[in-house]
Design a protein around this motif. Structure first.
Motif, PDB file in Angstrom:
ATOM      1  N   ALA A  17      -3.144   4.130 -36.152  1.00 58.43           N
ATOM      2  CA  ALA A  17      -3.858   3.015 -35.533  1.00 58.43           C
ATOM      3  C   ALA A  17      -4.597   3.467 -34.276  1.00 58.43           C
ATOM      4  CB  ALA A  17      -2.883   1.888 -35.207  1.00 58.43           C
ATOM      5  N   MET A  22      -7.574   0.788 -34.007  1.00 53.66           N
ATOM      6  CA  MET A  22      -7.241  -0.491 -34.638  1.00 53.66           C
ATOM      7  C   MET A  22      -5.808  -0.864 -34.283  1.00 53.66           C
ATOM      8  SD  MET A  22      -8.684  -0.087 -38.543  1.00 53.66           S
ATOM      9  CE  MET A  22     -10.417   0.184 -38.915  1.00 53.66           C
ATOM     10  N   HIS A  23      -5.475  -2.135 -34.473  1.00 49.39           N
ATOM     11  CA  HIS A  23      -4.096  -2.589 -34.272  1.00 49.39           C
ATOM     12  C   HIS A  23      -3.291  -2.236 -35.532  1.00 49.39           C
ATOM     13  CE1 HIS A  23      -0.656  -5.245 -33.587  1.00 49.39           C
ATOM     14  NE2 HIS A  23      -1.046  -5.297 -32.319  1.00 49.39           N
ATOM     15  N   THR A  26      -3.594  -4.574 -38.353  1.00 48.14           N
ATOM     16  CA  THR A  26      -4.832  -4.485 -39.141  1.00 48.14           C
ATOM     17  C   THR A  26      -4.664  -3.481 -40.272  1.00 48.14           C
ATOM     18  OG1 THR A  26      -6.097  -4.973 -37.128  1.00 48.14           O
ATOM     19  CG2 THR A  26      -7.313  -4.086 -39.006  1.00 48.14           C
ATOM     20  N   TYR A  30      -5.047  -4.165 -44.321  1.00 47.24           N
ATOM     21  CA  TYR A  30      -5.891  -3.376 -45.225  1.00 47.24           C
ATOM     22  C   TYR A  30      -5.073  -2.789 -46.375  1.00 47.24           C
ATOM     23  CZ  TYR A  30      -9.630  -3.670 -41.735  1.00 47.24           C
ATOM     24  OH  TYR A  30     -10.609  -4.112 -40.873  1.00 47.24           O
ATOM     25  N   LEU A  56     -10.211   4.680 -43.091  1.00 47.87           N
ATOM     26  CA  LEU A  56     -10.076   3.618 -42.096  1.00 47.87           C
ATOM     27  C   LEU A  56     -11.285   3.590 -41.150  1.00 47.87           C
ATOM     28  CD1 LEU A  56      -6.276   3.978 -41.317  1.00 47.87           C
ATOM     29  CD2 LEU A  56      -7.390   1.902 -42.176  1.00 47.87           C
ATOM     30  N   ARG A  57     -11.769   4.778 -40.788  1.00 50.53           N
ATOM     31  CA  ARG A  57     -12.969   4.828 -39.932  1.00 50.53           C
ATOM     32  C   ARG A  57     -14.191   4.279 -40.674  1.00 50.53           C
ATOM     33  NH1 ARG A  57     -11.186  10.665 -37.600  1.00 50.53           N
ATOM     34  NH2 ARG A  57     -10.140   9.923 -35.714  1.00 50.53           N
ATOM     35  N   ARG A  60     -13.929   0.507 -40.609  1.00 54.29           N
ATOM     36  CA  ARG A  60     -14.334  -0.003 -39.290  1.00 54.29           C
ATOM     37  C   ARG A  60     -15.855   0.005 -39.149  1.00 54.29           C
ATOM     38  NH1 ARG A  60     -12.403   3.467 -34.362  1.00 54.29           N
ATOM     39  NH2 ARG A  60     -14.112   4.724 -35.155  1.00 54.29           N
ATOM     40  N   GLN A  64     -17.552  -3.514 -38.521  1.00 48.34           N
ATOM     41  CA  GLN A  64     -17.990  -3.725 -37.142  1.00 48.34           C
ATOM     42  C   GLN A  64     -19.468  -3.406 -36.927  1.00 48.34           C
ATOM     43  OE1 GLN A  64     -15.365  -1.934 -34.250  1.00 48.34           O
ATOM     44  NE2 GLN A  64     -13.524  -2.717 -35.233  1.00 48.34           N
TER      45      GLN A  64
END
Length: 218
Positions: A17, A22-23, A26, A30, A56-57, A60, A64
């Motif tokens: 994370a 990220m938290h 989150t 996912y 994960l990146r 994001r 975002q």
């Protein structure tokens, strides 16, 4: 970095994370959505690999920076997982028969046979009718490079069966899943990359099979 190292689960959820800003909750969301699939150790602790961090990146970036909704992200990550699996299969196949083709590495790969689905046959009015879109929409998608129709000698746009499939997929993503154009661009890019990877793998396998057959007959 070797493929097996990229897939090695090493990061606990708190570290993963932090690496992707990220938290942890989150990351769990996912995982429930099937966007990411961390490994587990003997004590069932989640462990994330370098490939998971890369995915994960990417999630994001899609959410975002491009504003892609989760339905669009699911499509992107499904295709990304398929590409990763195909790459793994290809690397394993090449490694298995590397010794057989070492002396023939400089030879050209056999060209893939022409696929009837790639033959440009439909003018824009027919293509638009087949996919229930306005011709102007097809021109927009071409400018966005979501679709690349062929051209006749007179520069008339001609669409293939594969183009029709892609247009129907774009309509499904935009109308049924509510994916924005930025998300559609990512998905279609990955689809084309996946199709190309399949074609390259099949071409290489055919070349390898021909090399081995030639050696056996000799």
């Amino acid at each position: 970095m070797p493929a097996d190292t990229k897939n090695k689960p090493v990061y606990v959820i708190s570290v993963a994370a932090e690496l992707v800003a990220m938290h942890p909750q989150t990351l769990r969301l996912y995982e429930r959505k099937g966007l990411i699939k961390p490994g587990r150790n003997g004590g069932k602790t989640r462990l994330y690999s370098e490939r998971d961090i890369k995915h994960l990146r990417e999630i994001r970036r899609l959410t975002q920076e491009l504003g892609v909704n989760l339905a669009g992200v699911e499509e992107v990550m499904r295709l990304q997982h398929e590409l990763d699996d195909l790459q793994g299969e290809f690397e394993a196949e090449i490694k298995r028969i590397e010794g057989e083709i070492r002396s023939q590495q400089r030879s050209k790969a056999l060209p893939a046979p022409d696929d009837p689905k790639d033959r440009p046959v439909y003018v824009i009015s027919i293509a638009a009718e087949l996919v229930d879109m306005h011709p102007q929409t097809l021109r927009l998608y071409e400018r966005k490079e979501l679709i690349r129709p062929g051209r006749s000698s007179g520069k008339t746009r001609l669409y293939s069966e594969r183009d029709i499939e892609h247009l129907r997929e774009i309509r499904r993503l935009t109308q049924e899943l509510g994916v924005n154009l930025a998300g559609v661009e990512e998905i279609m890019r990955l689809r084309q990359e996946l199709e190309g990877a399949h074609a390259r793998m099949e071409g290489n396998v055919r070349r390898i099979q021909q090399d081995i057959t030639k050696r056996m007959t000799q």
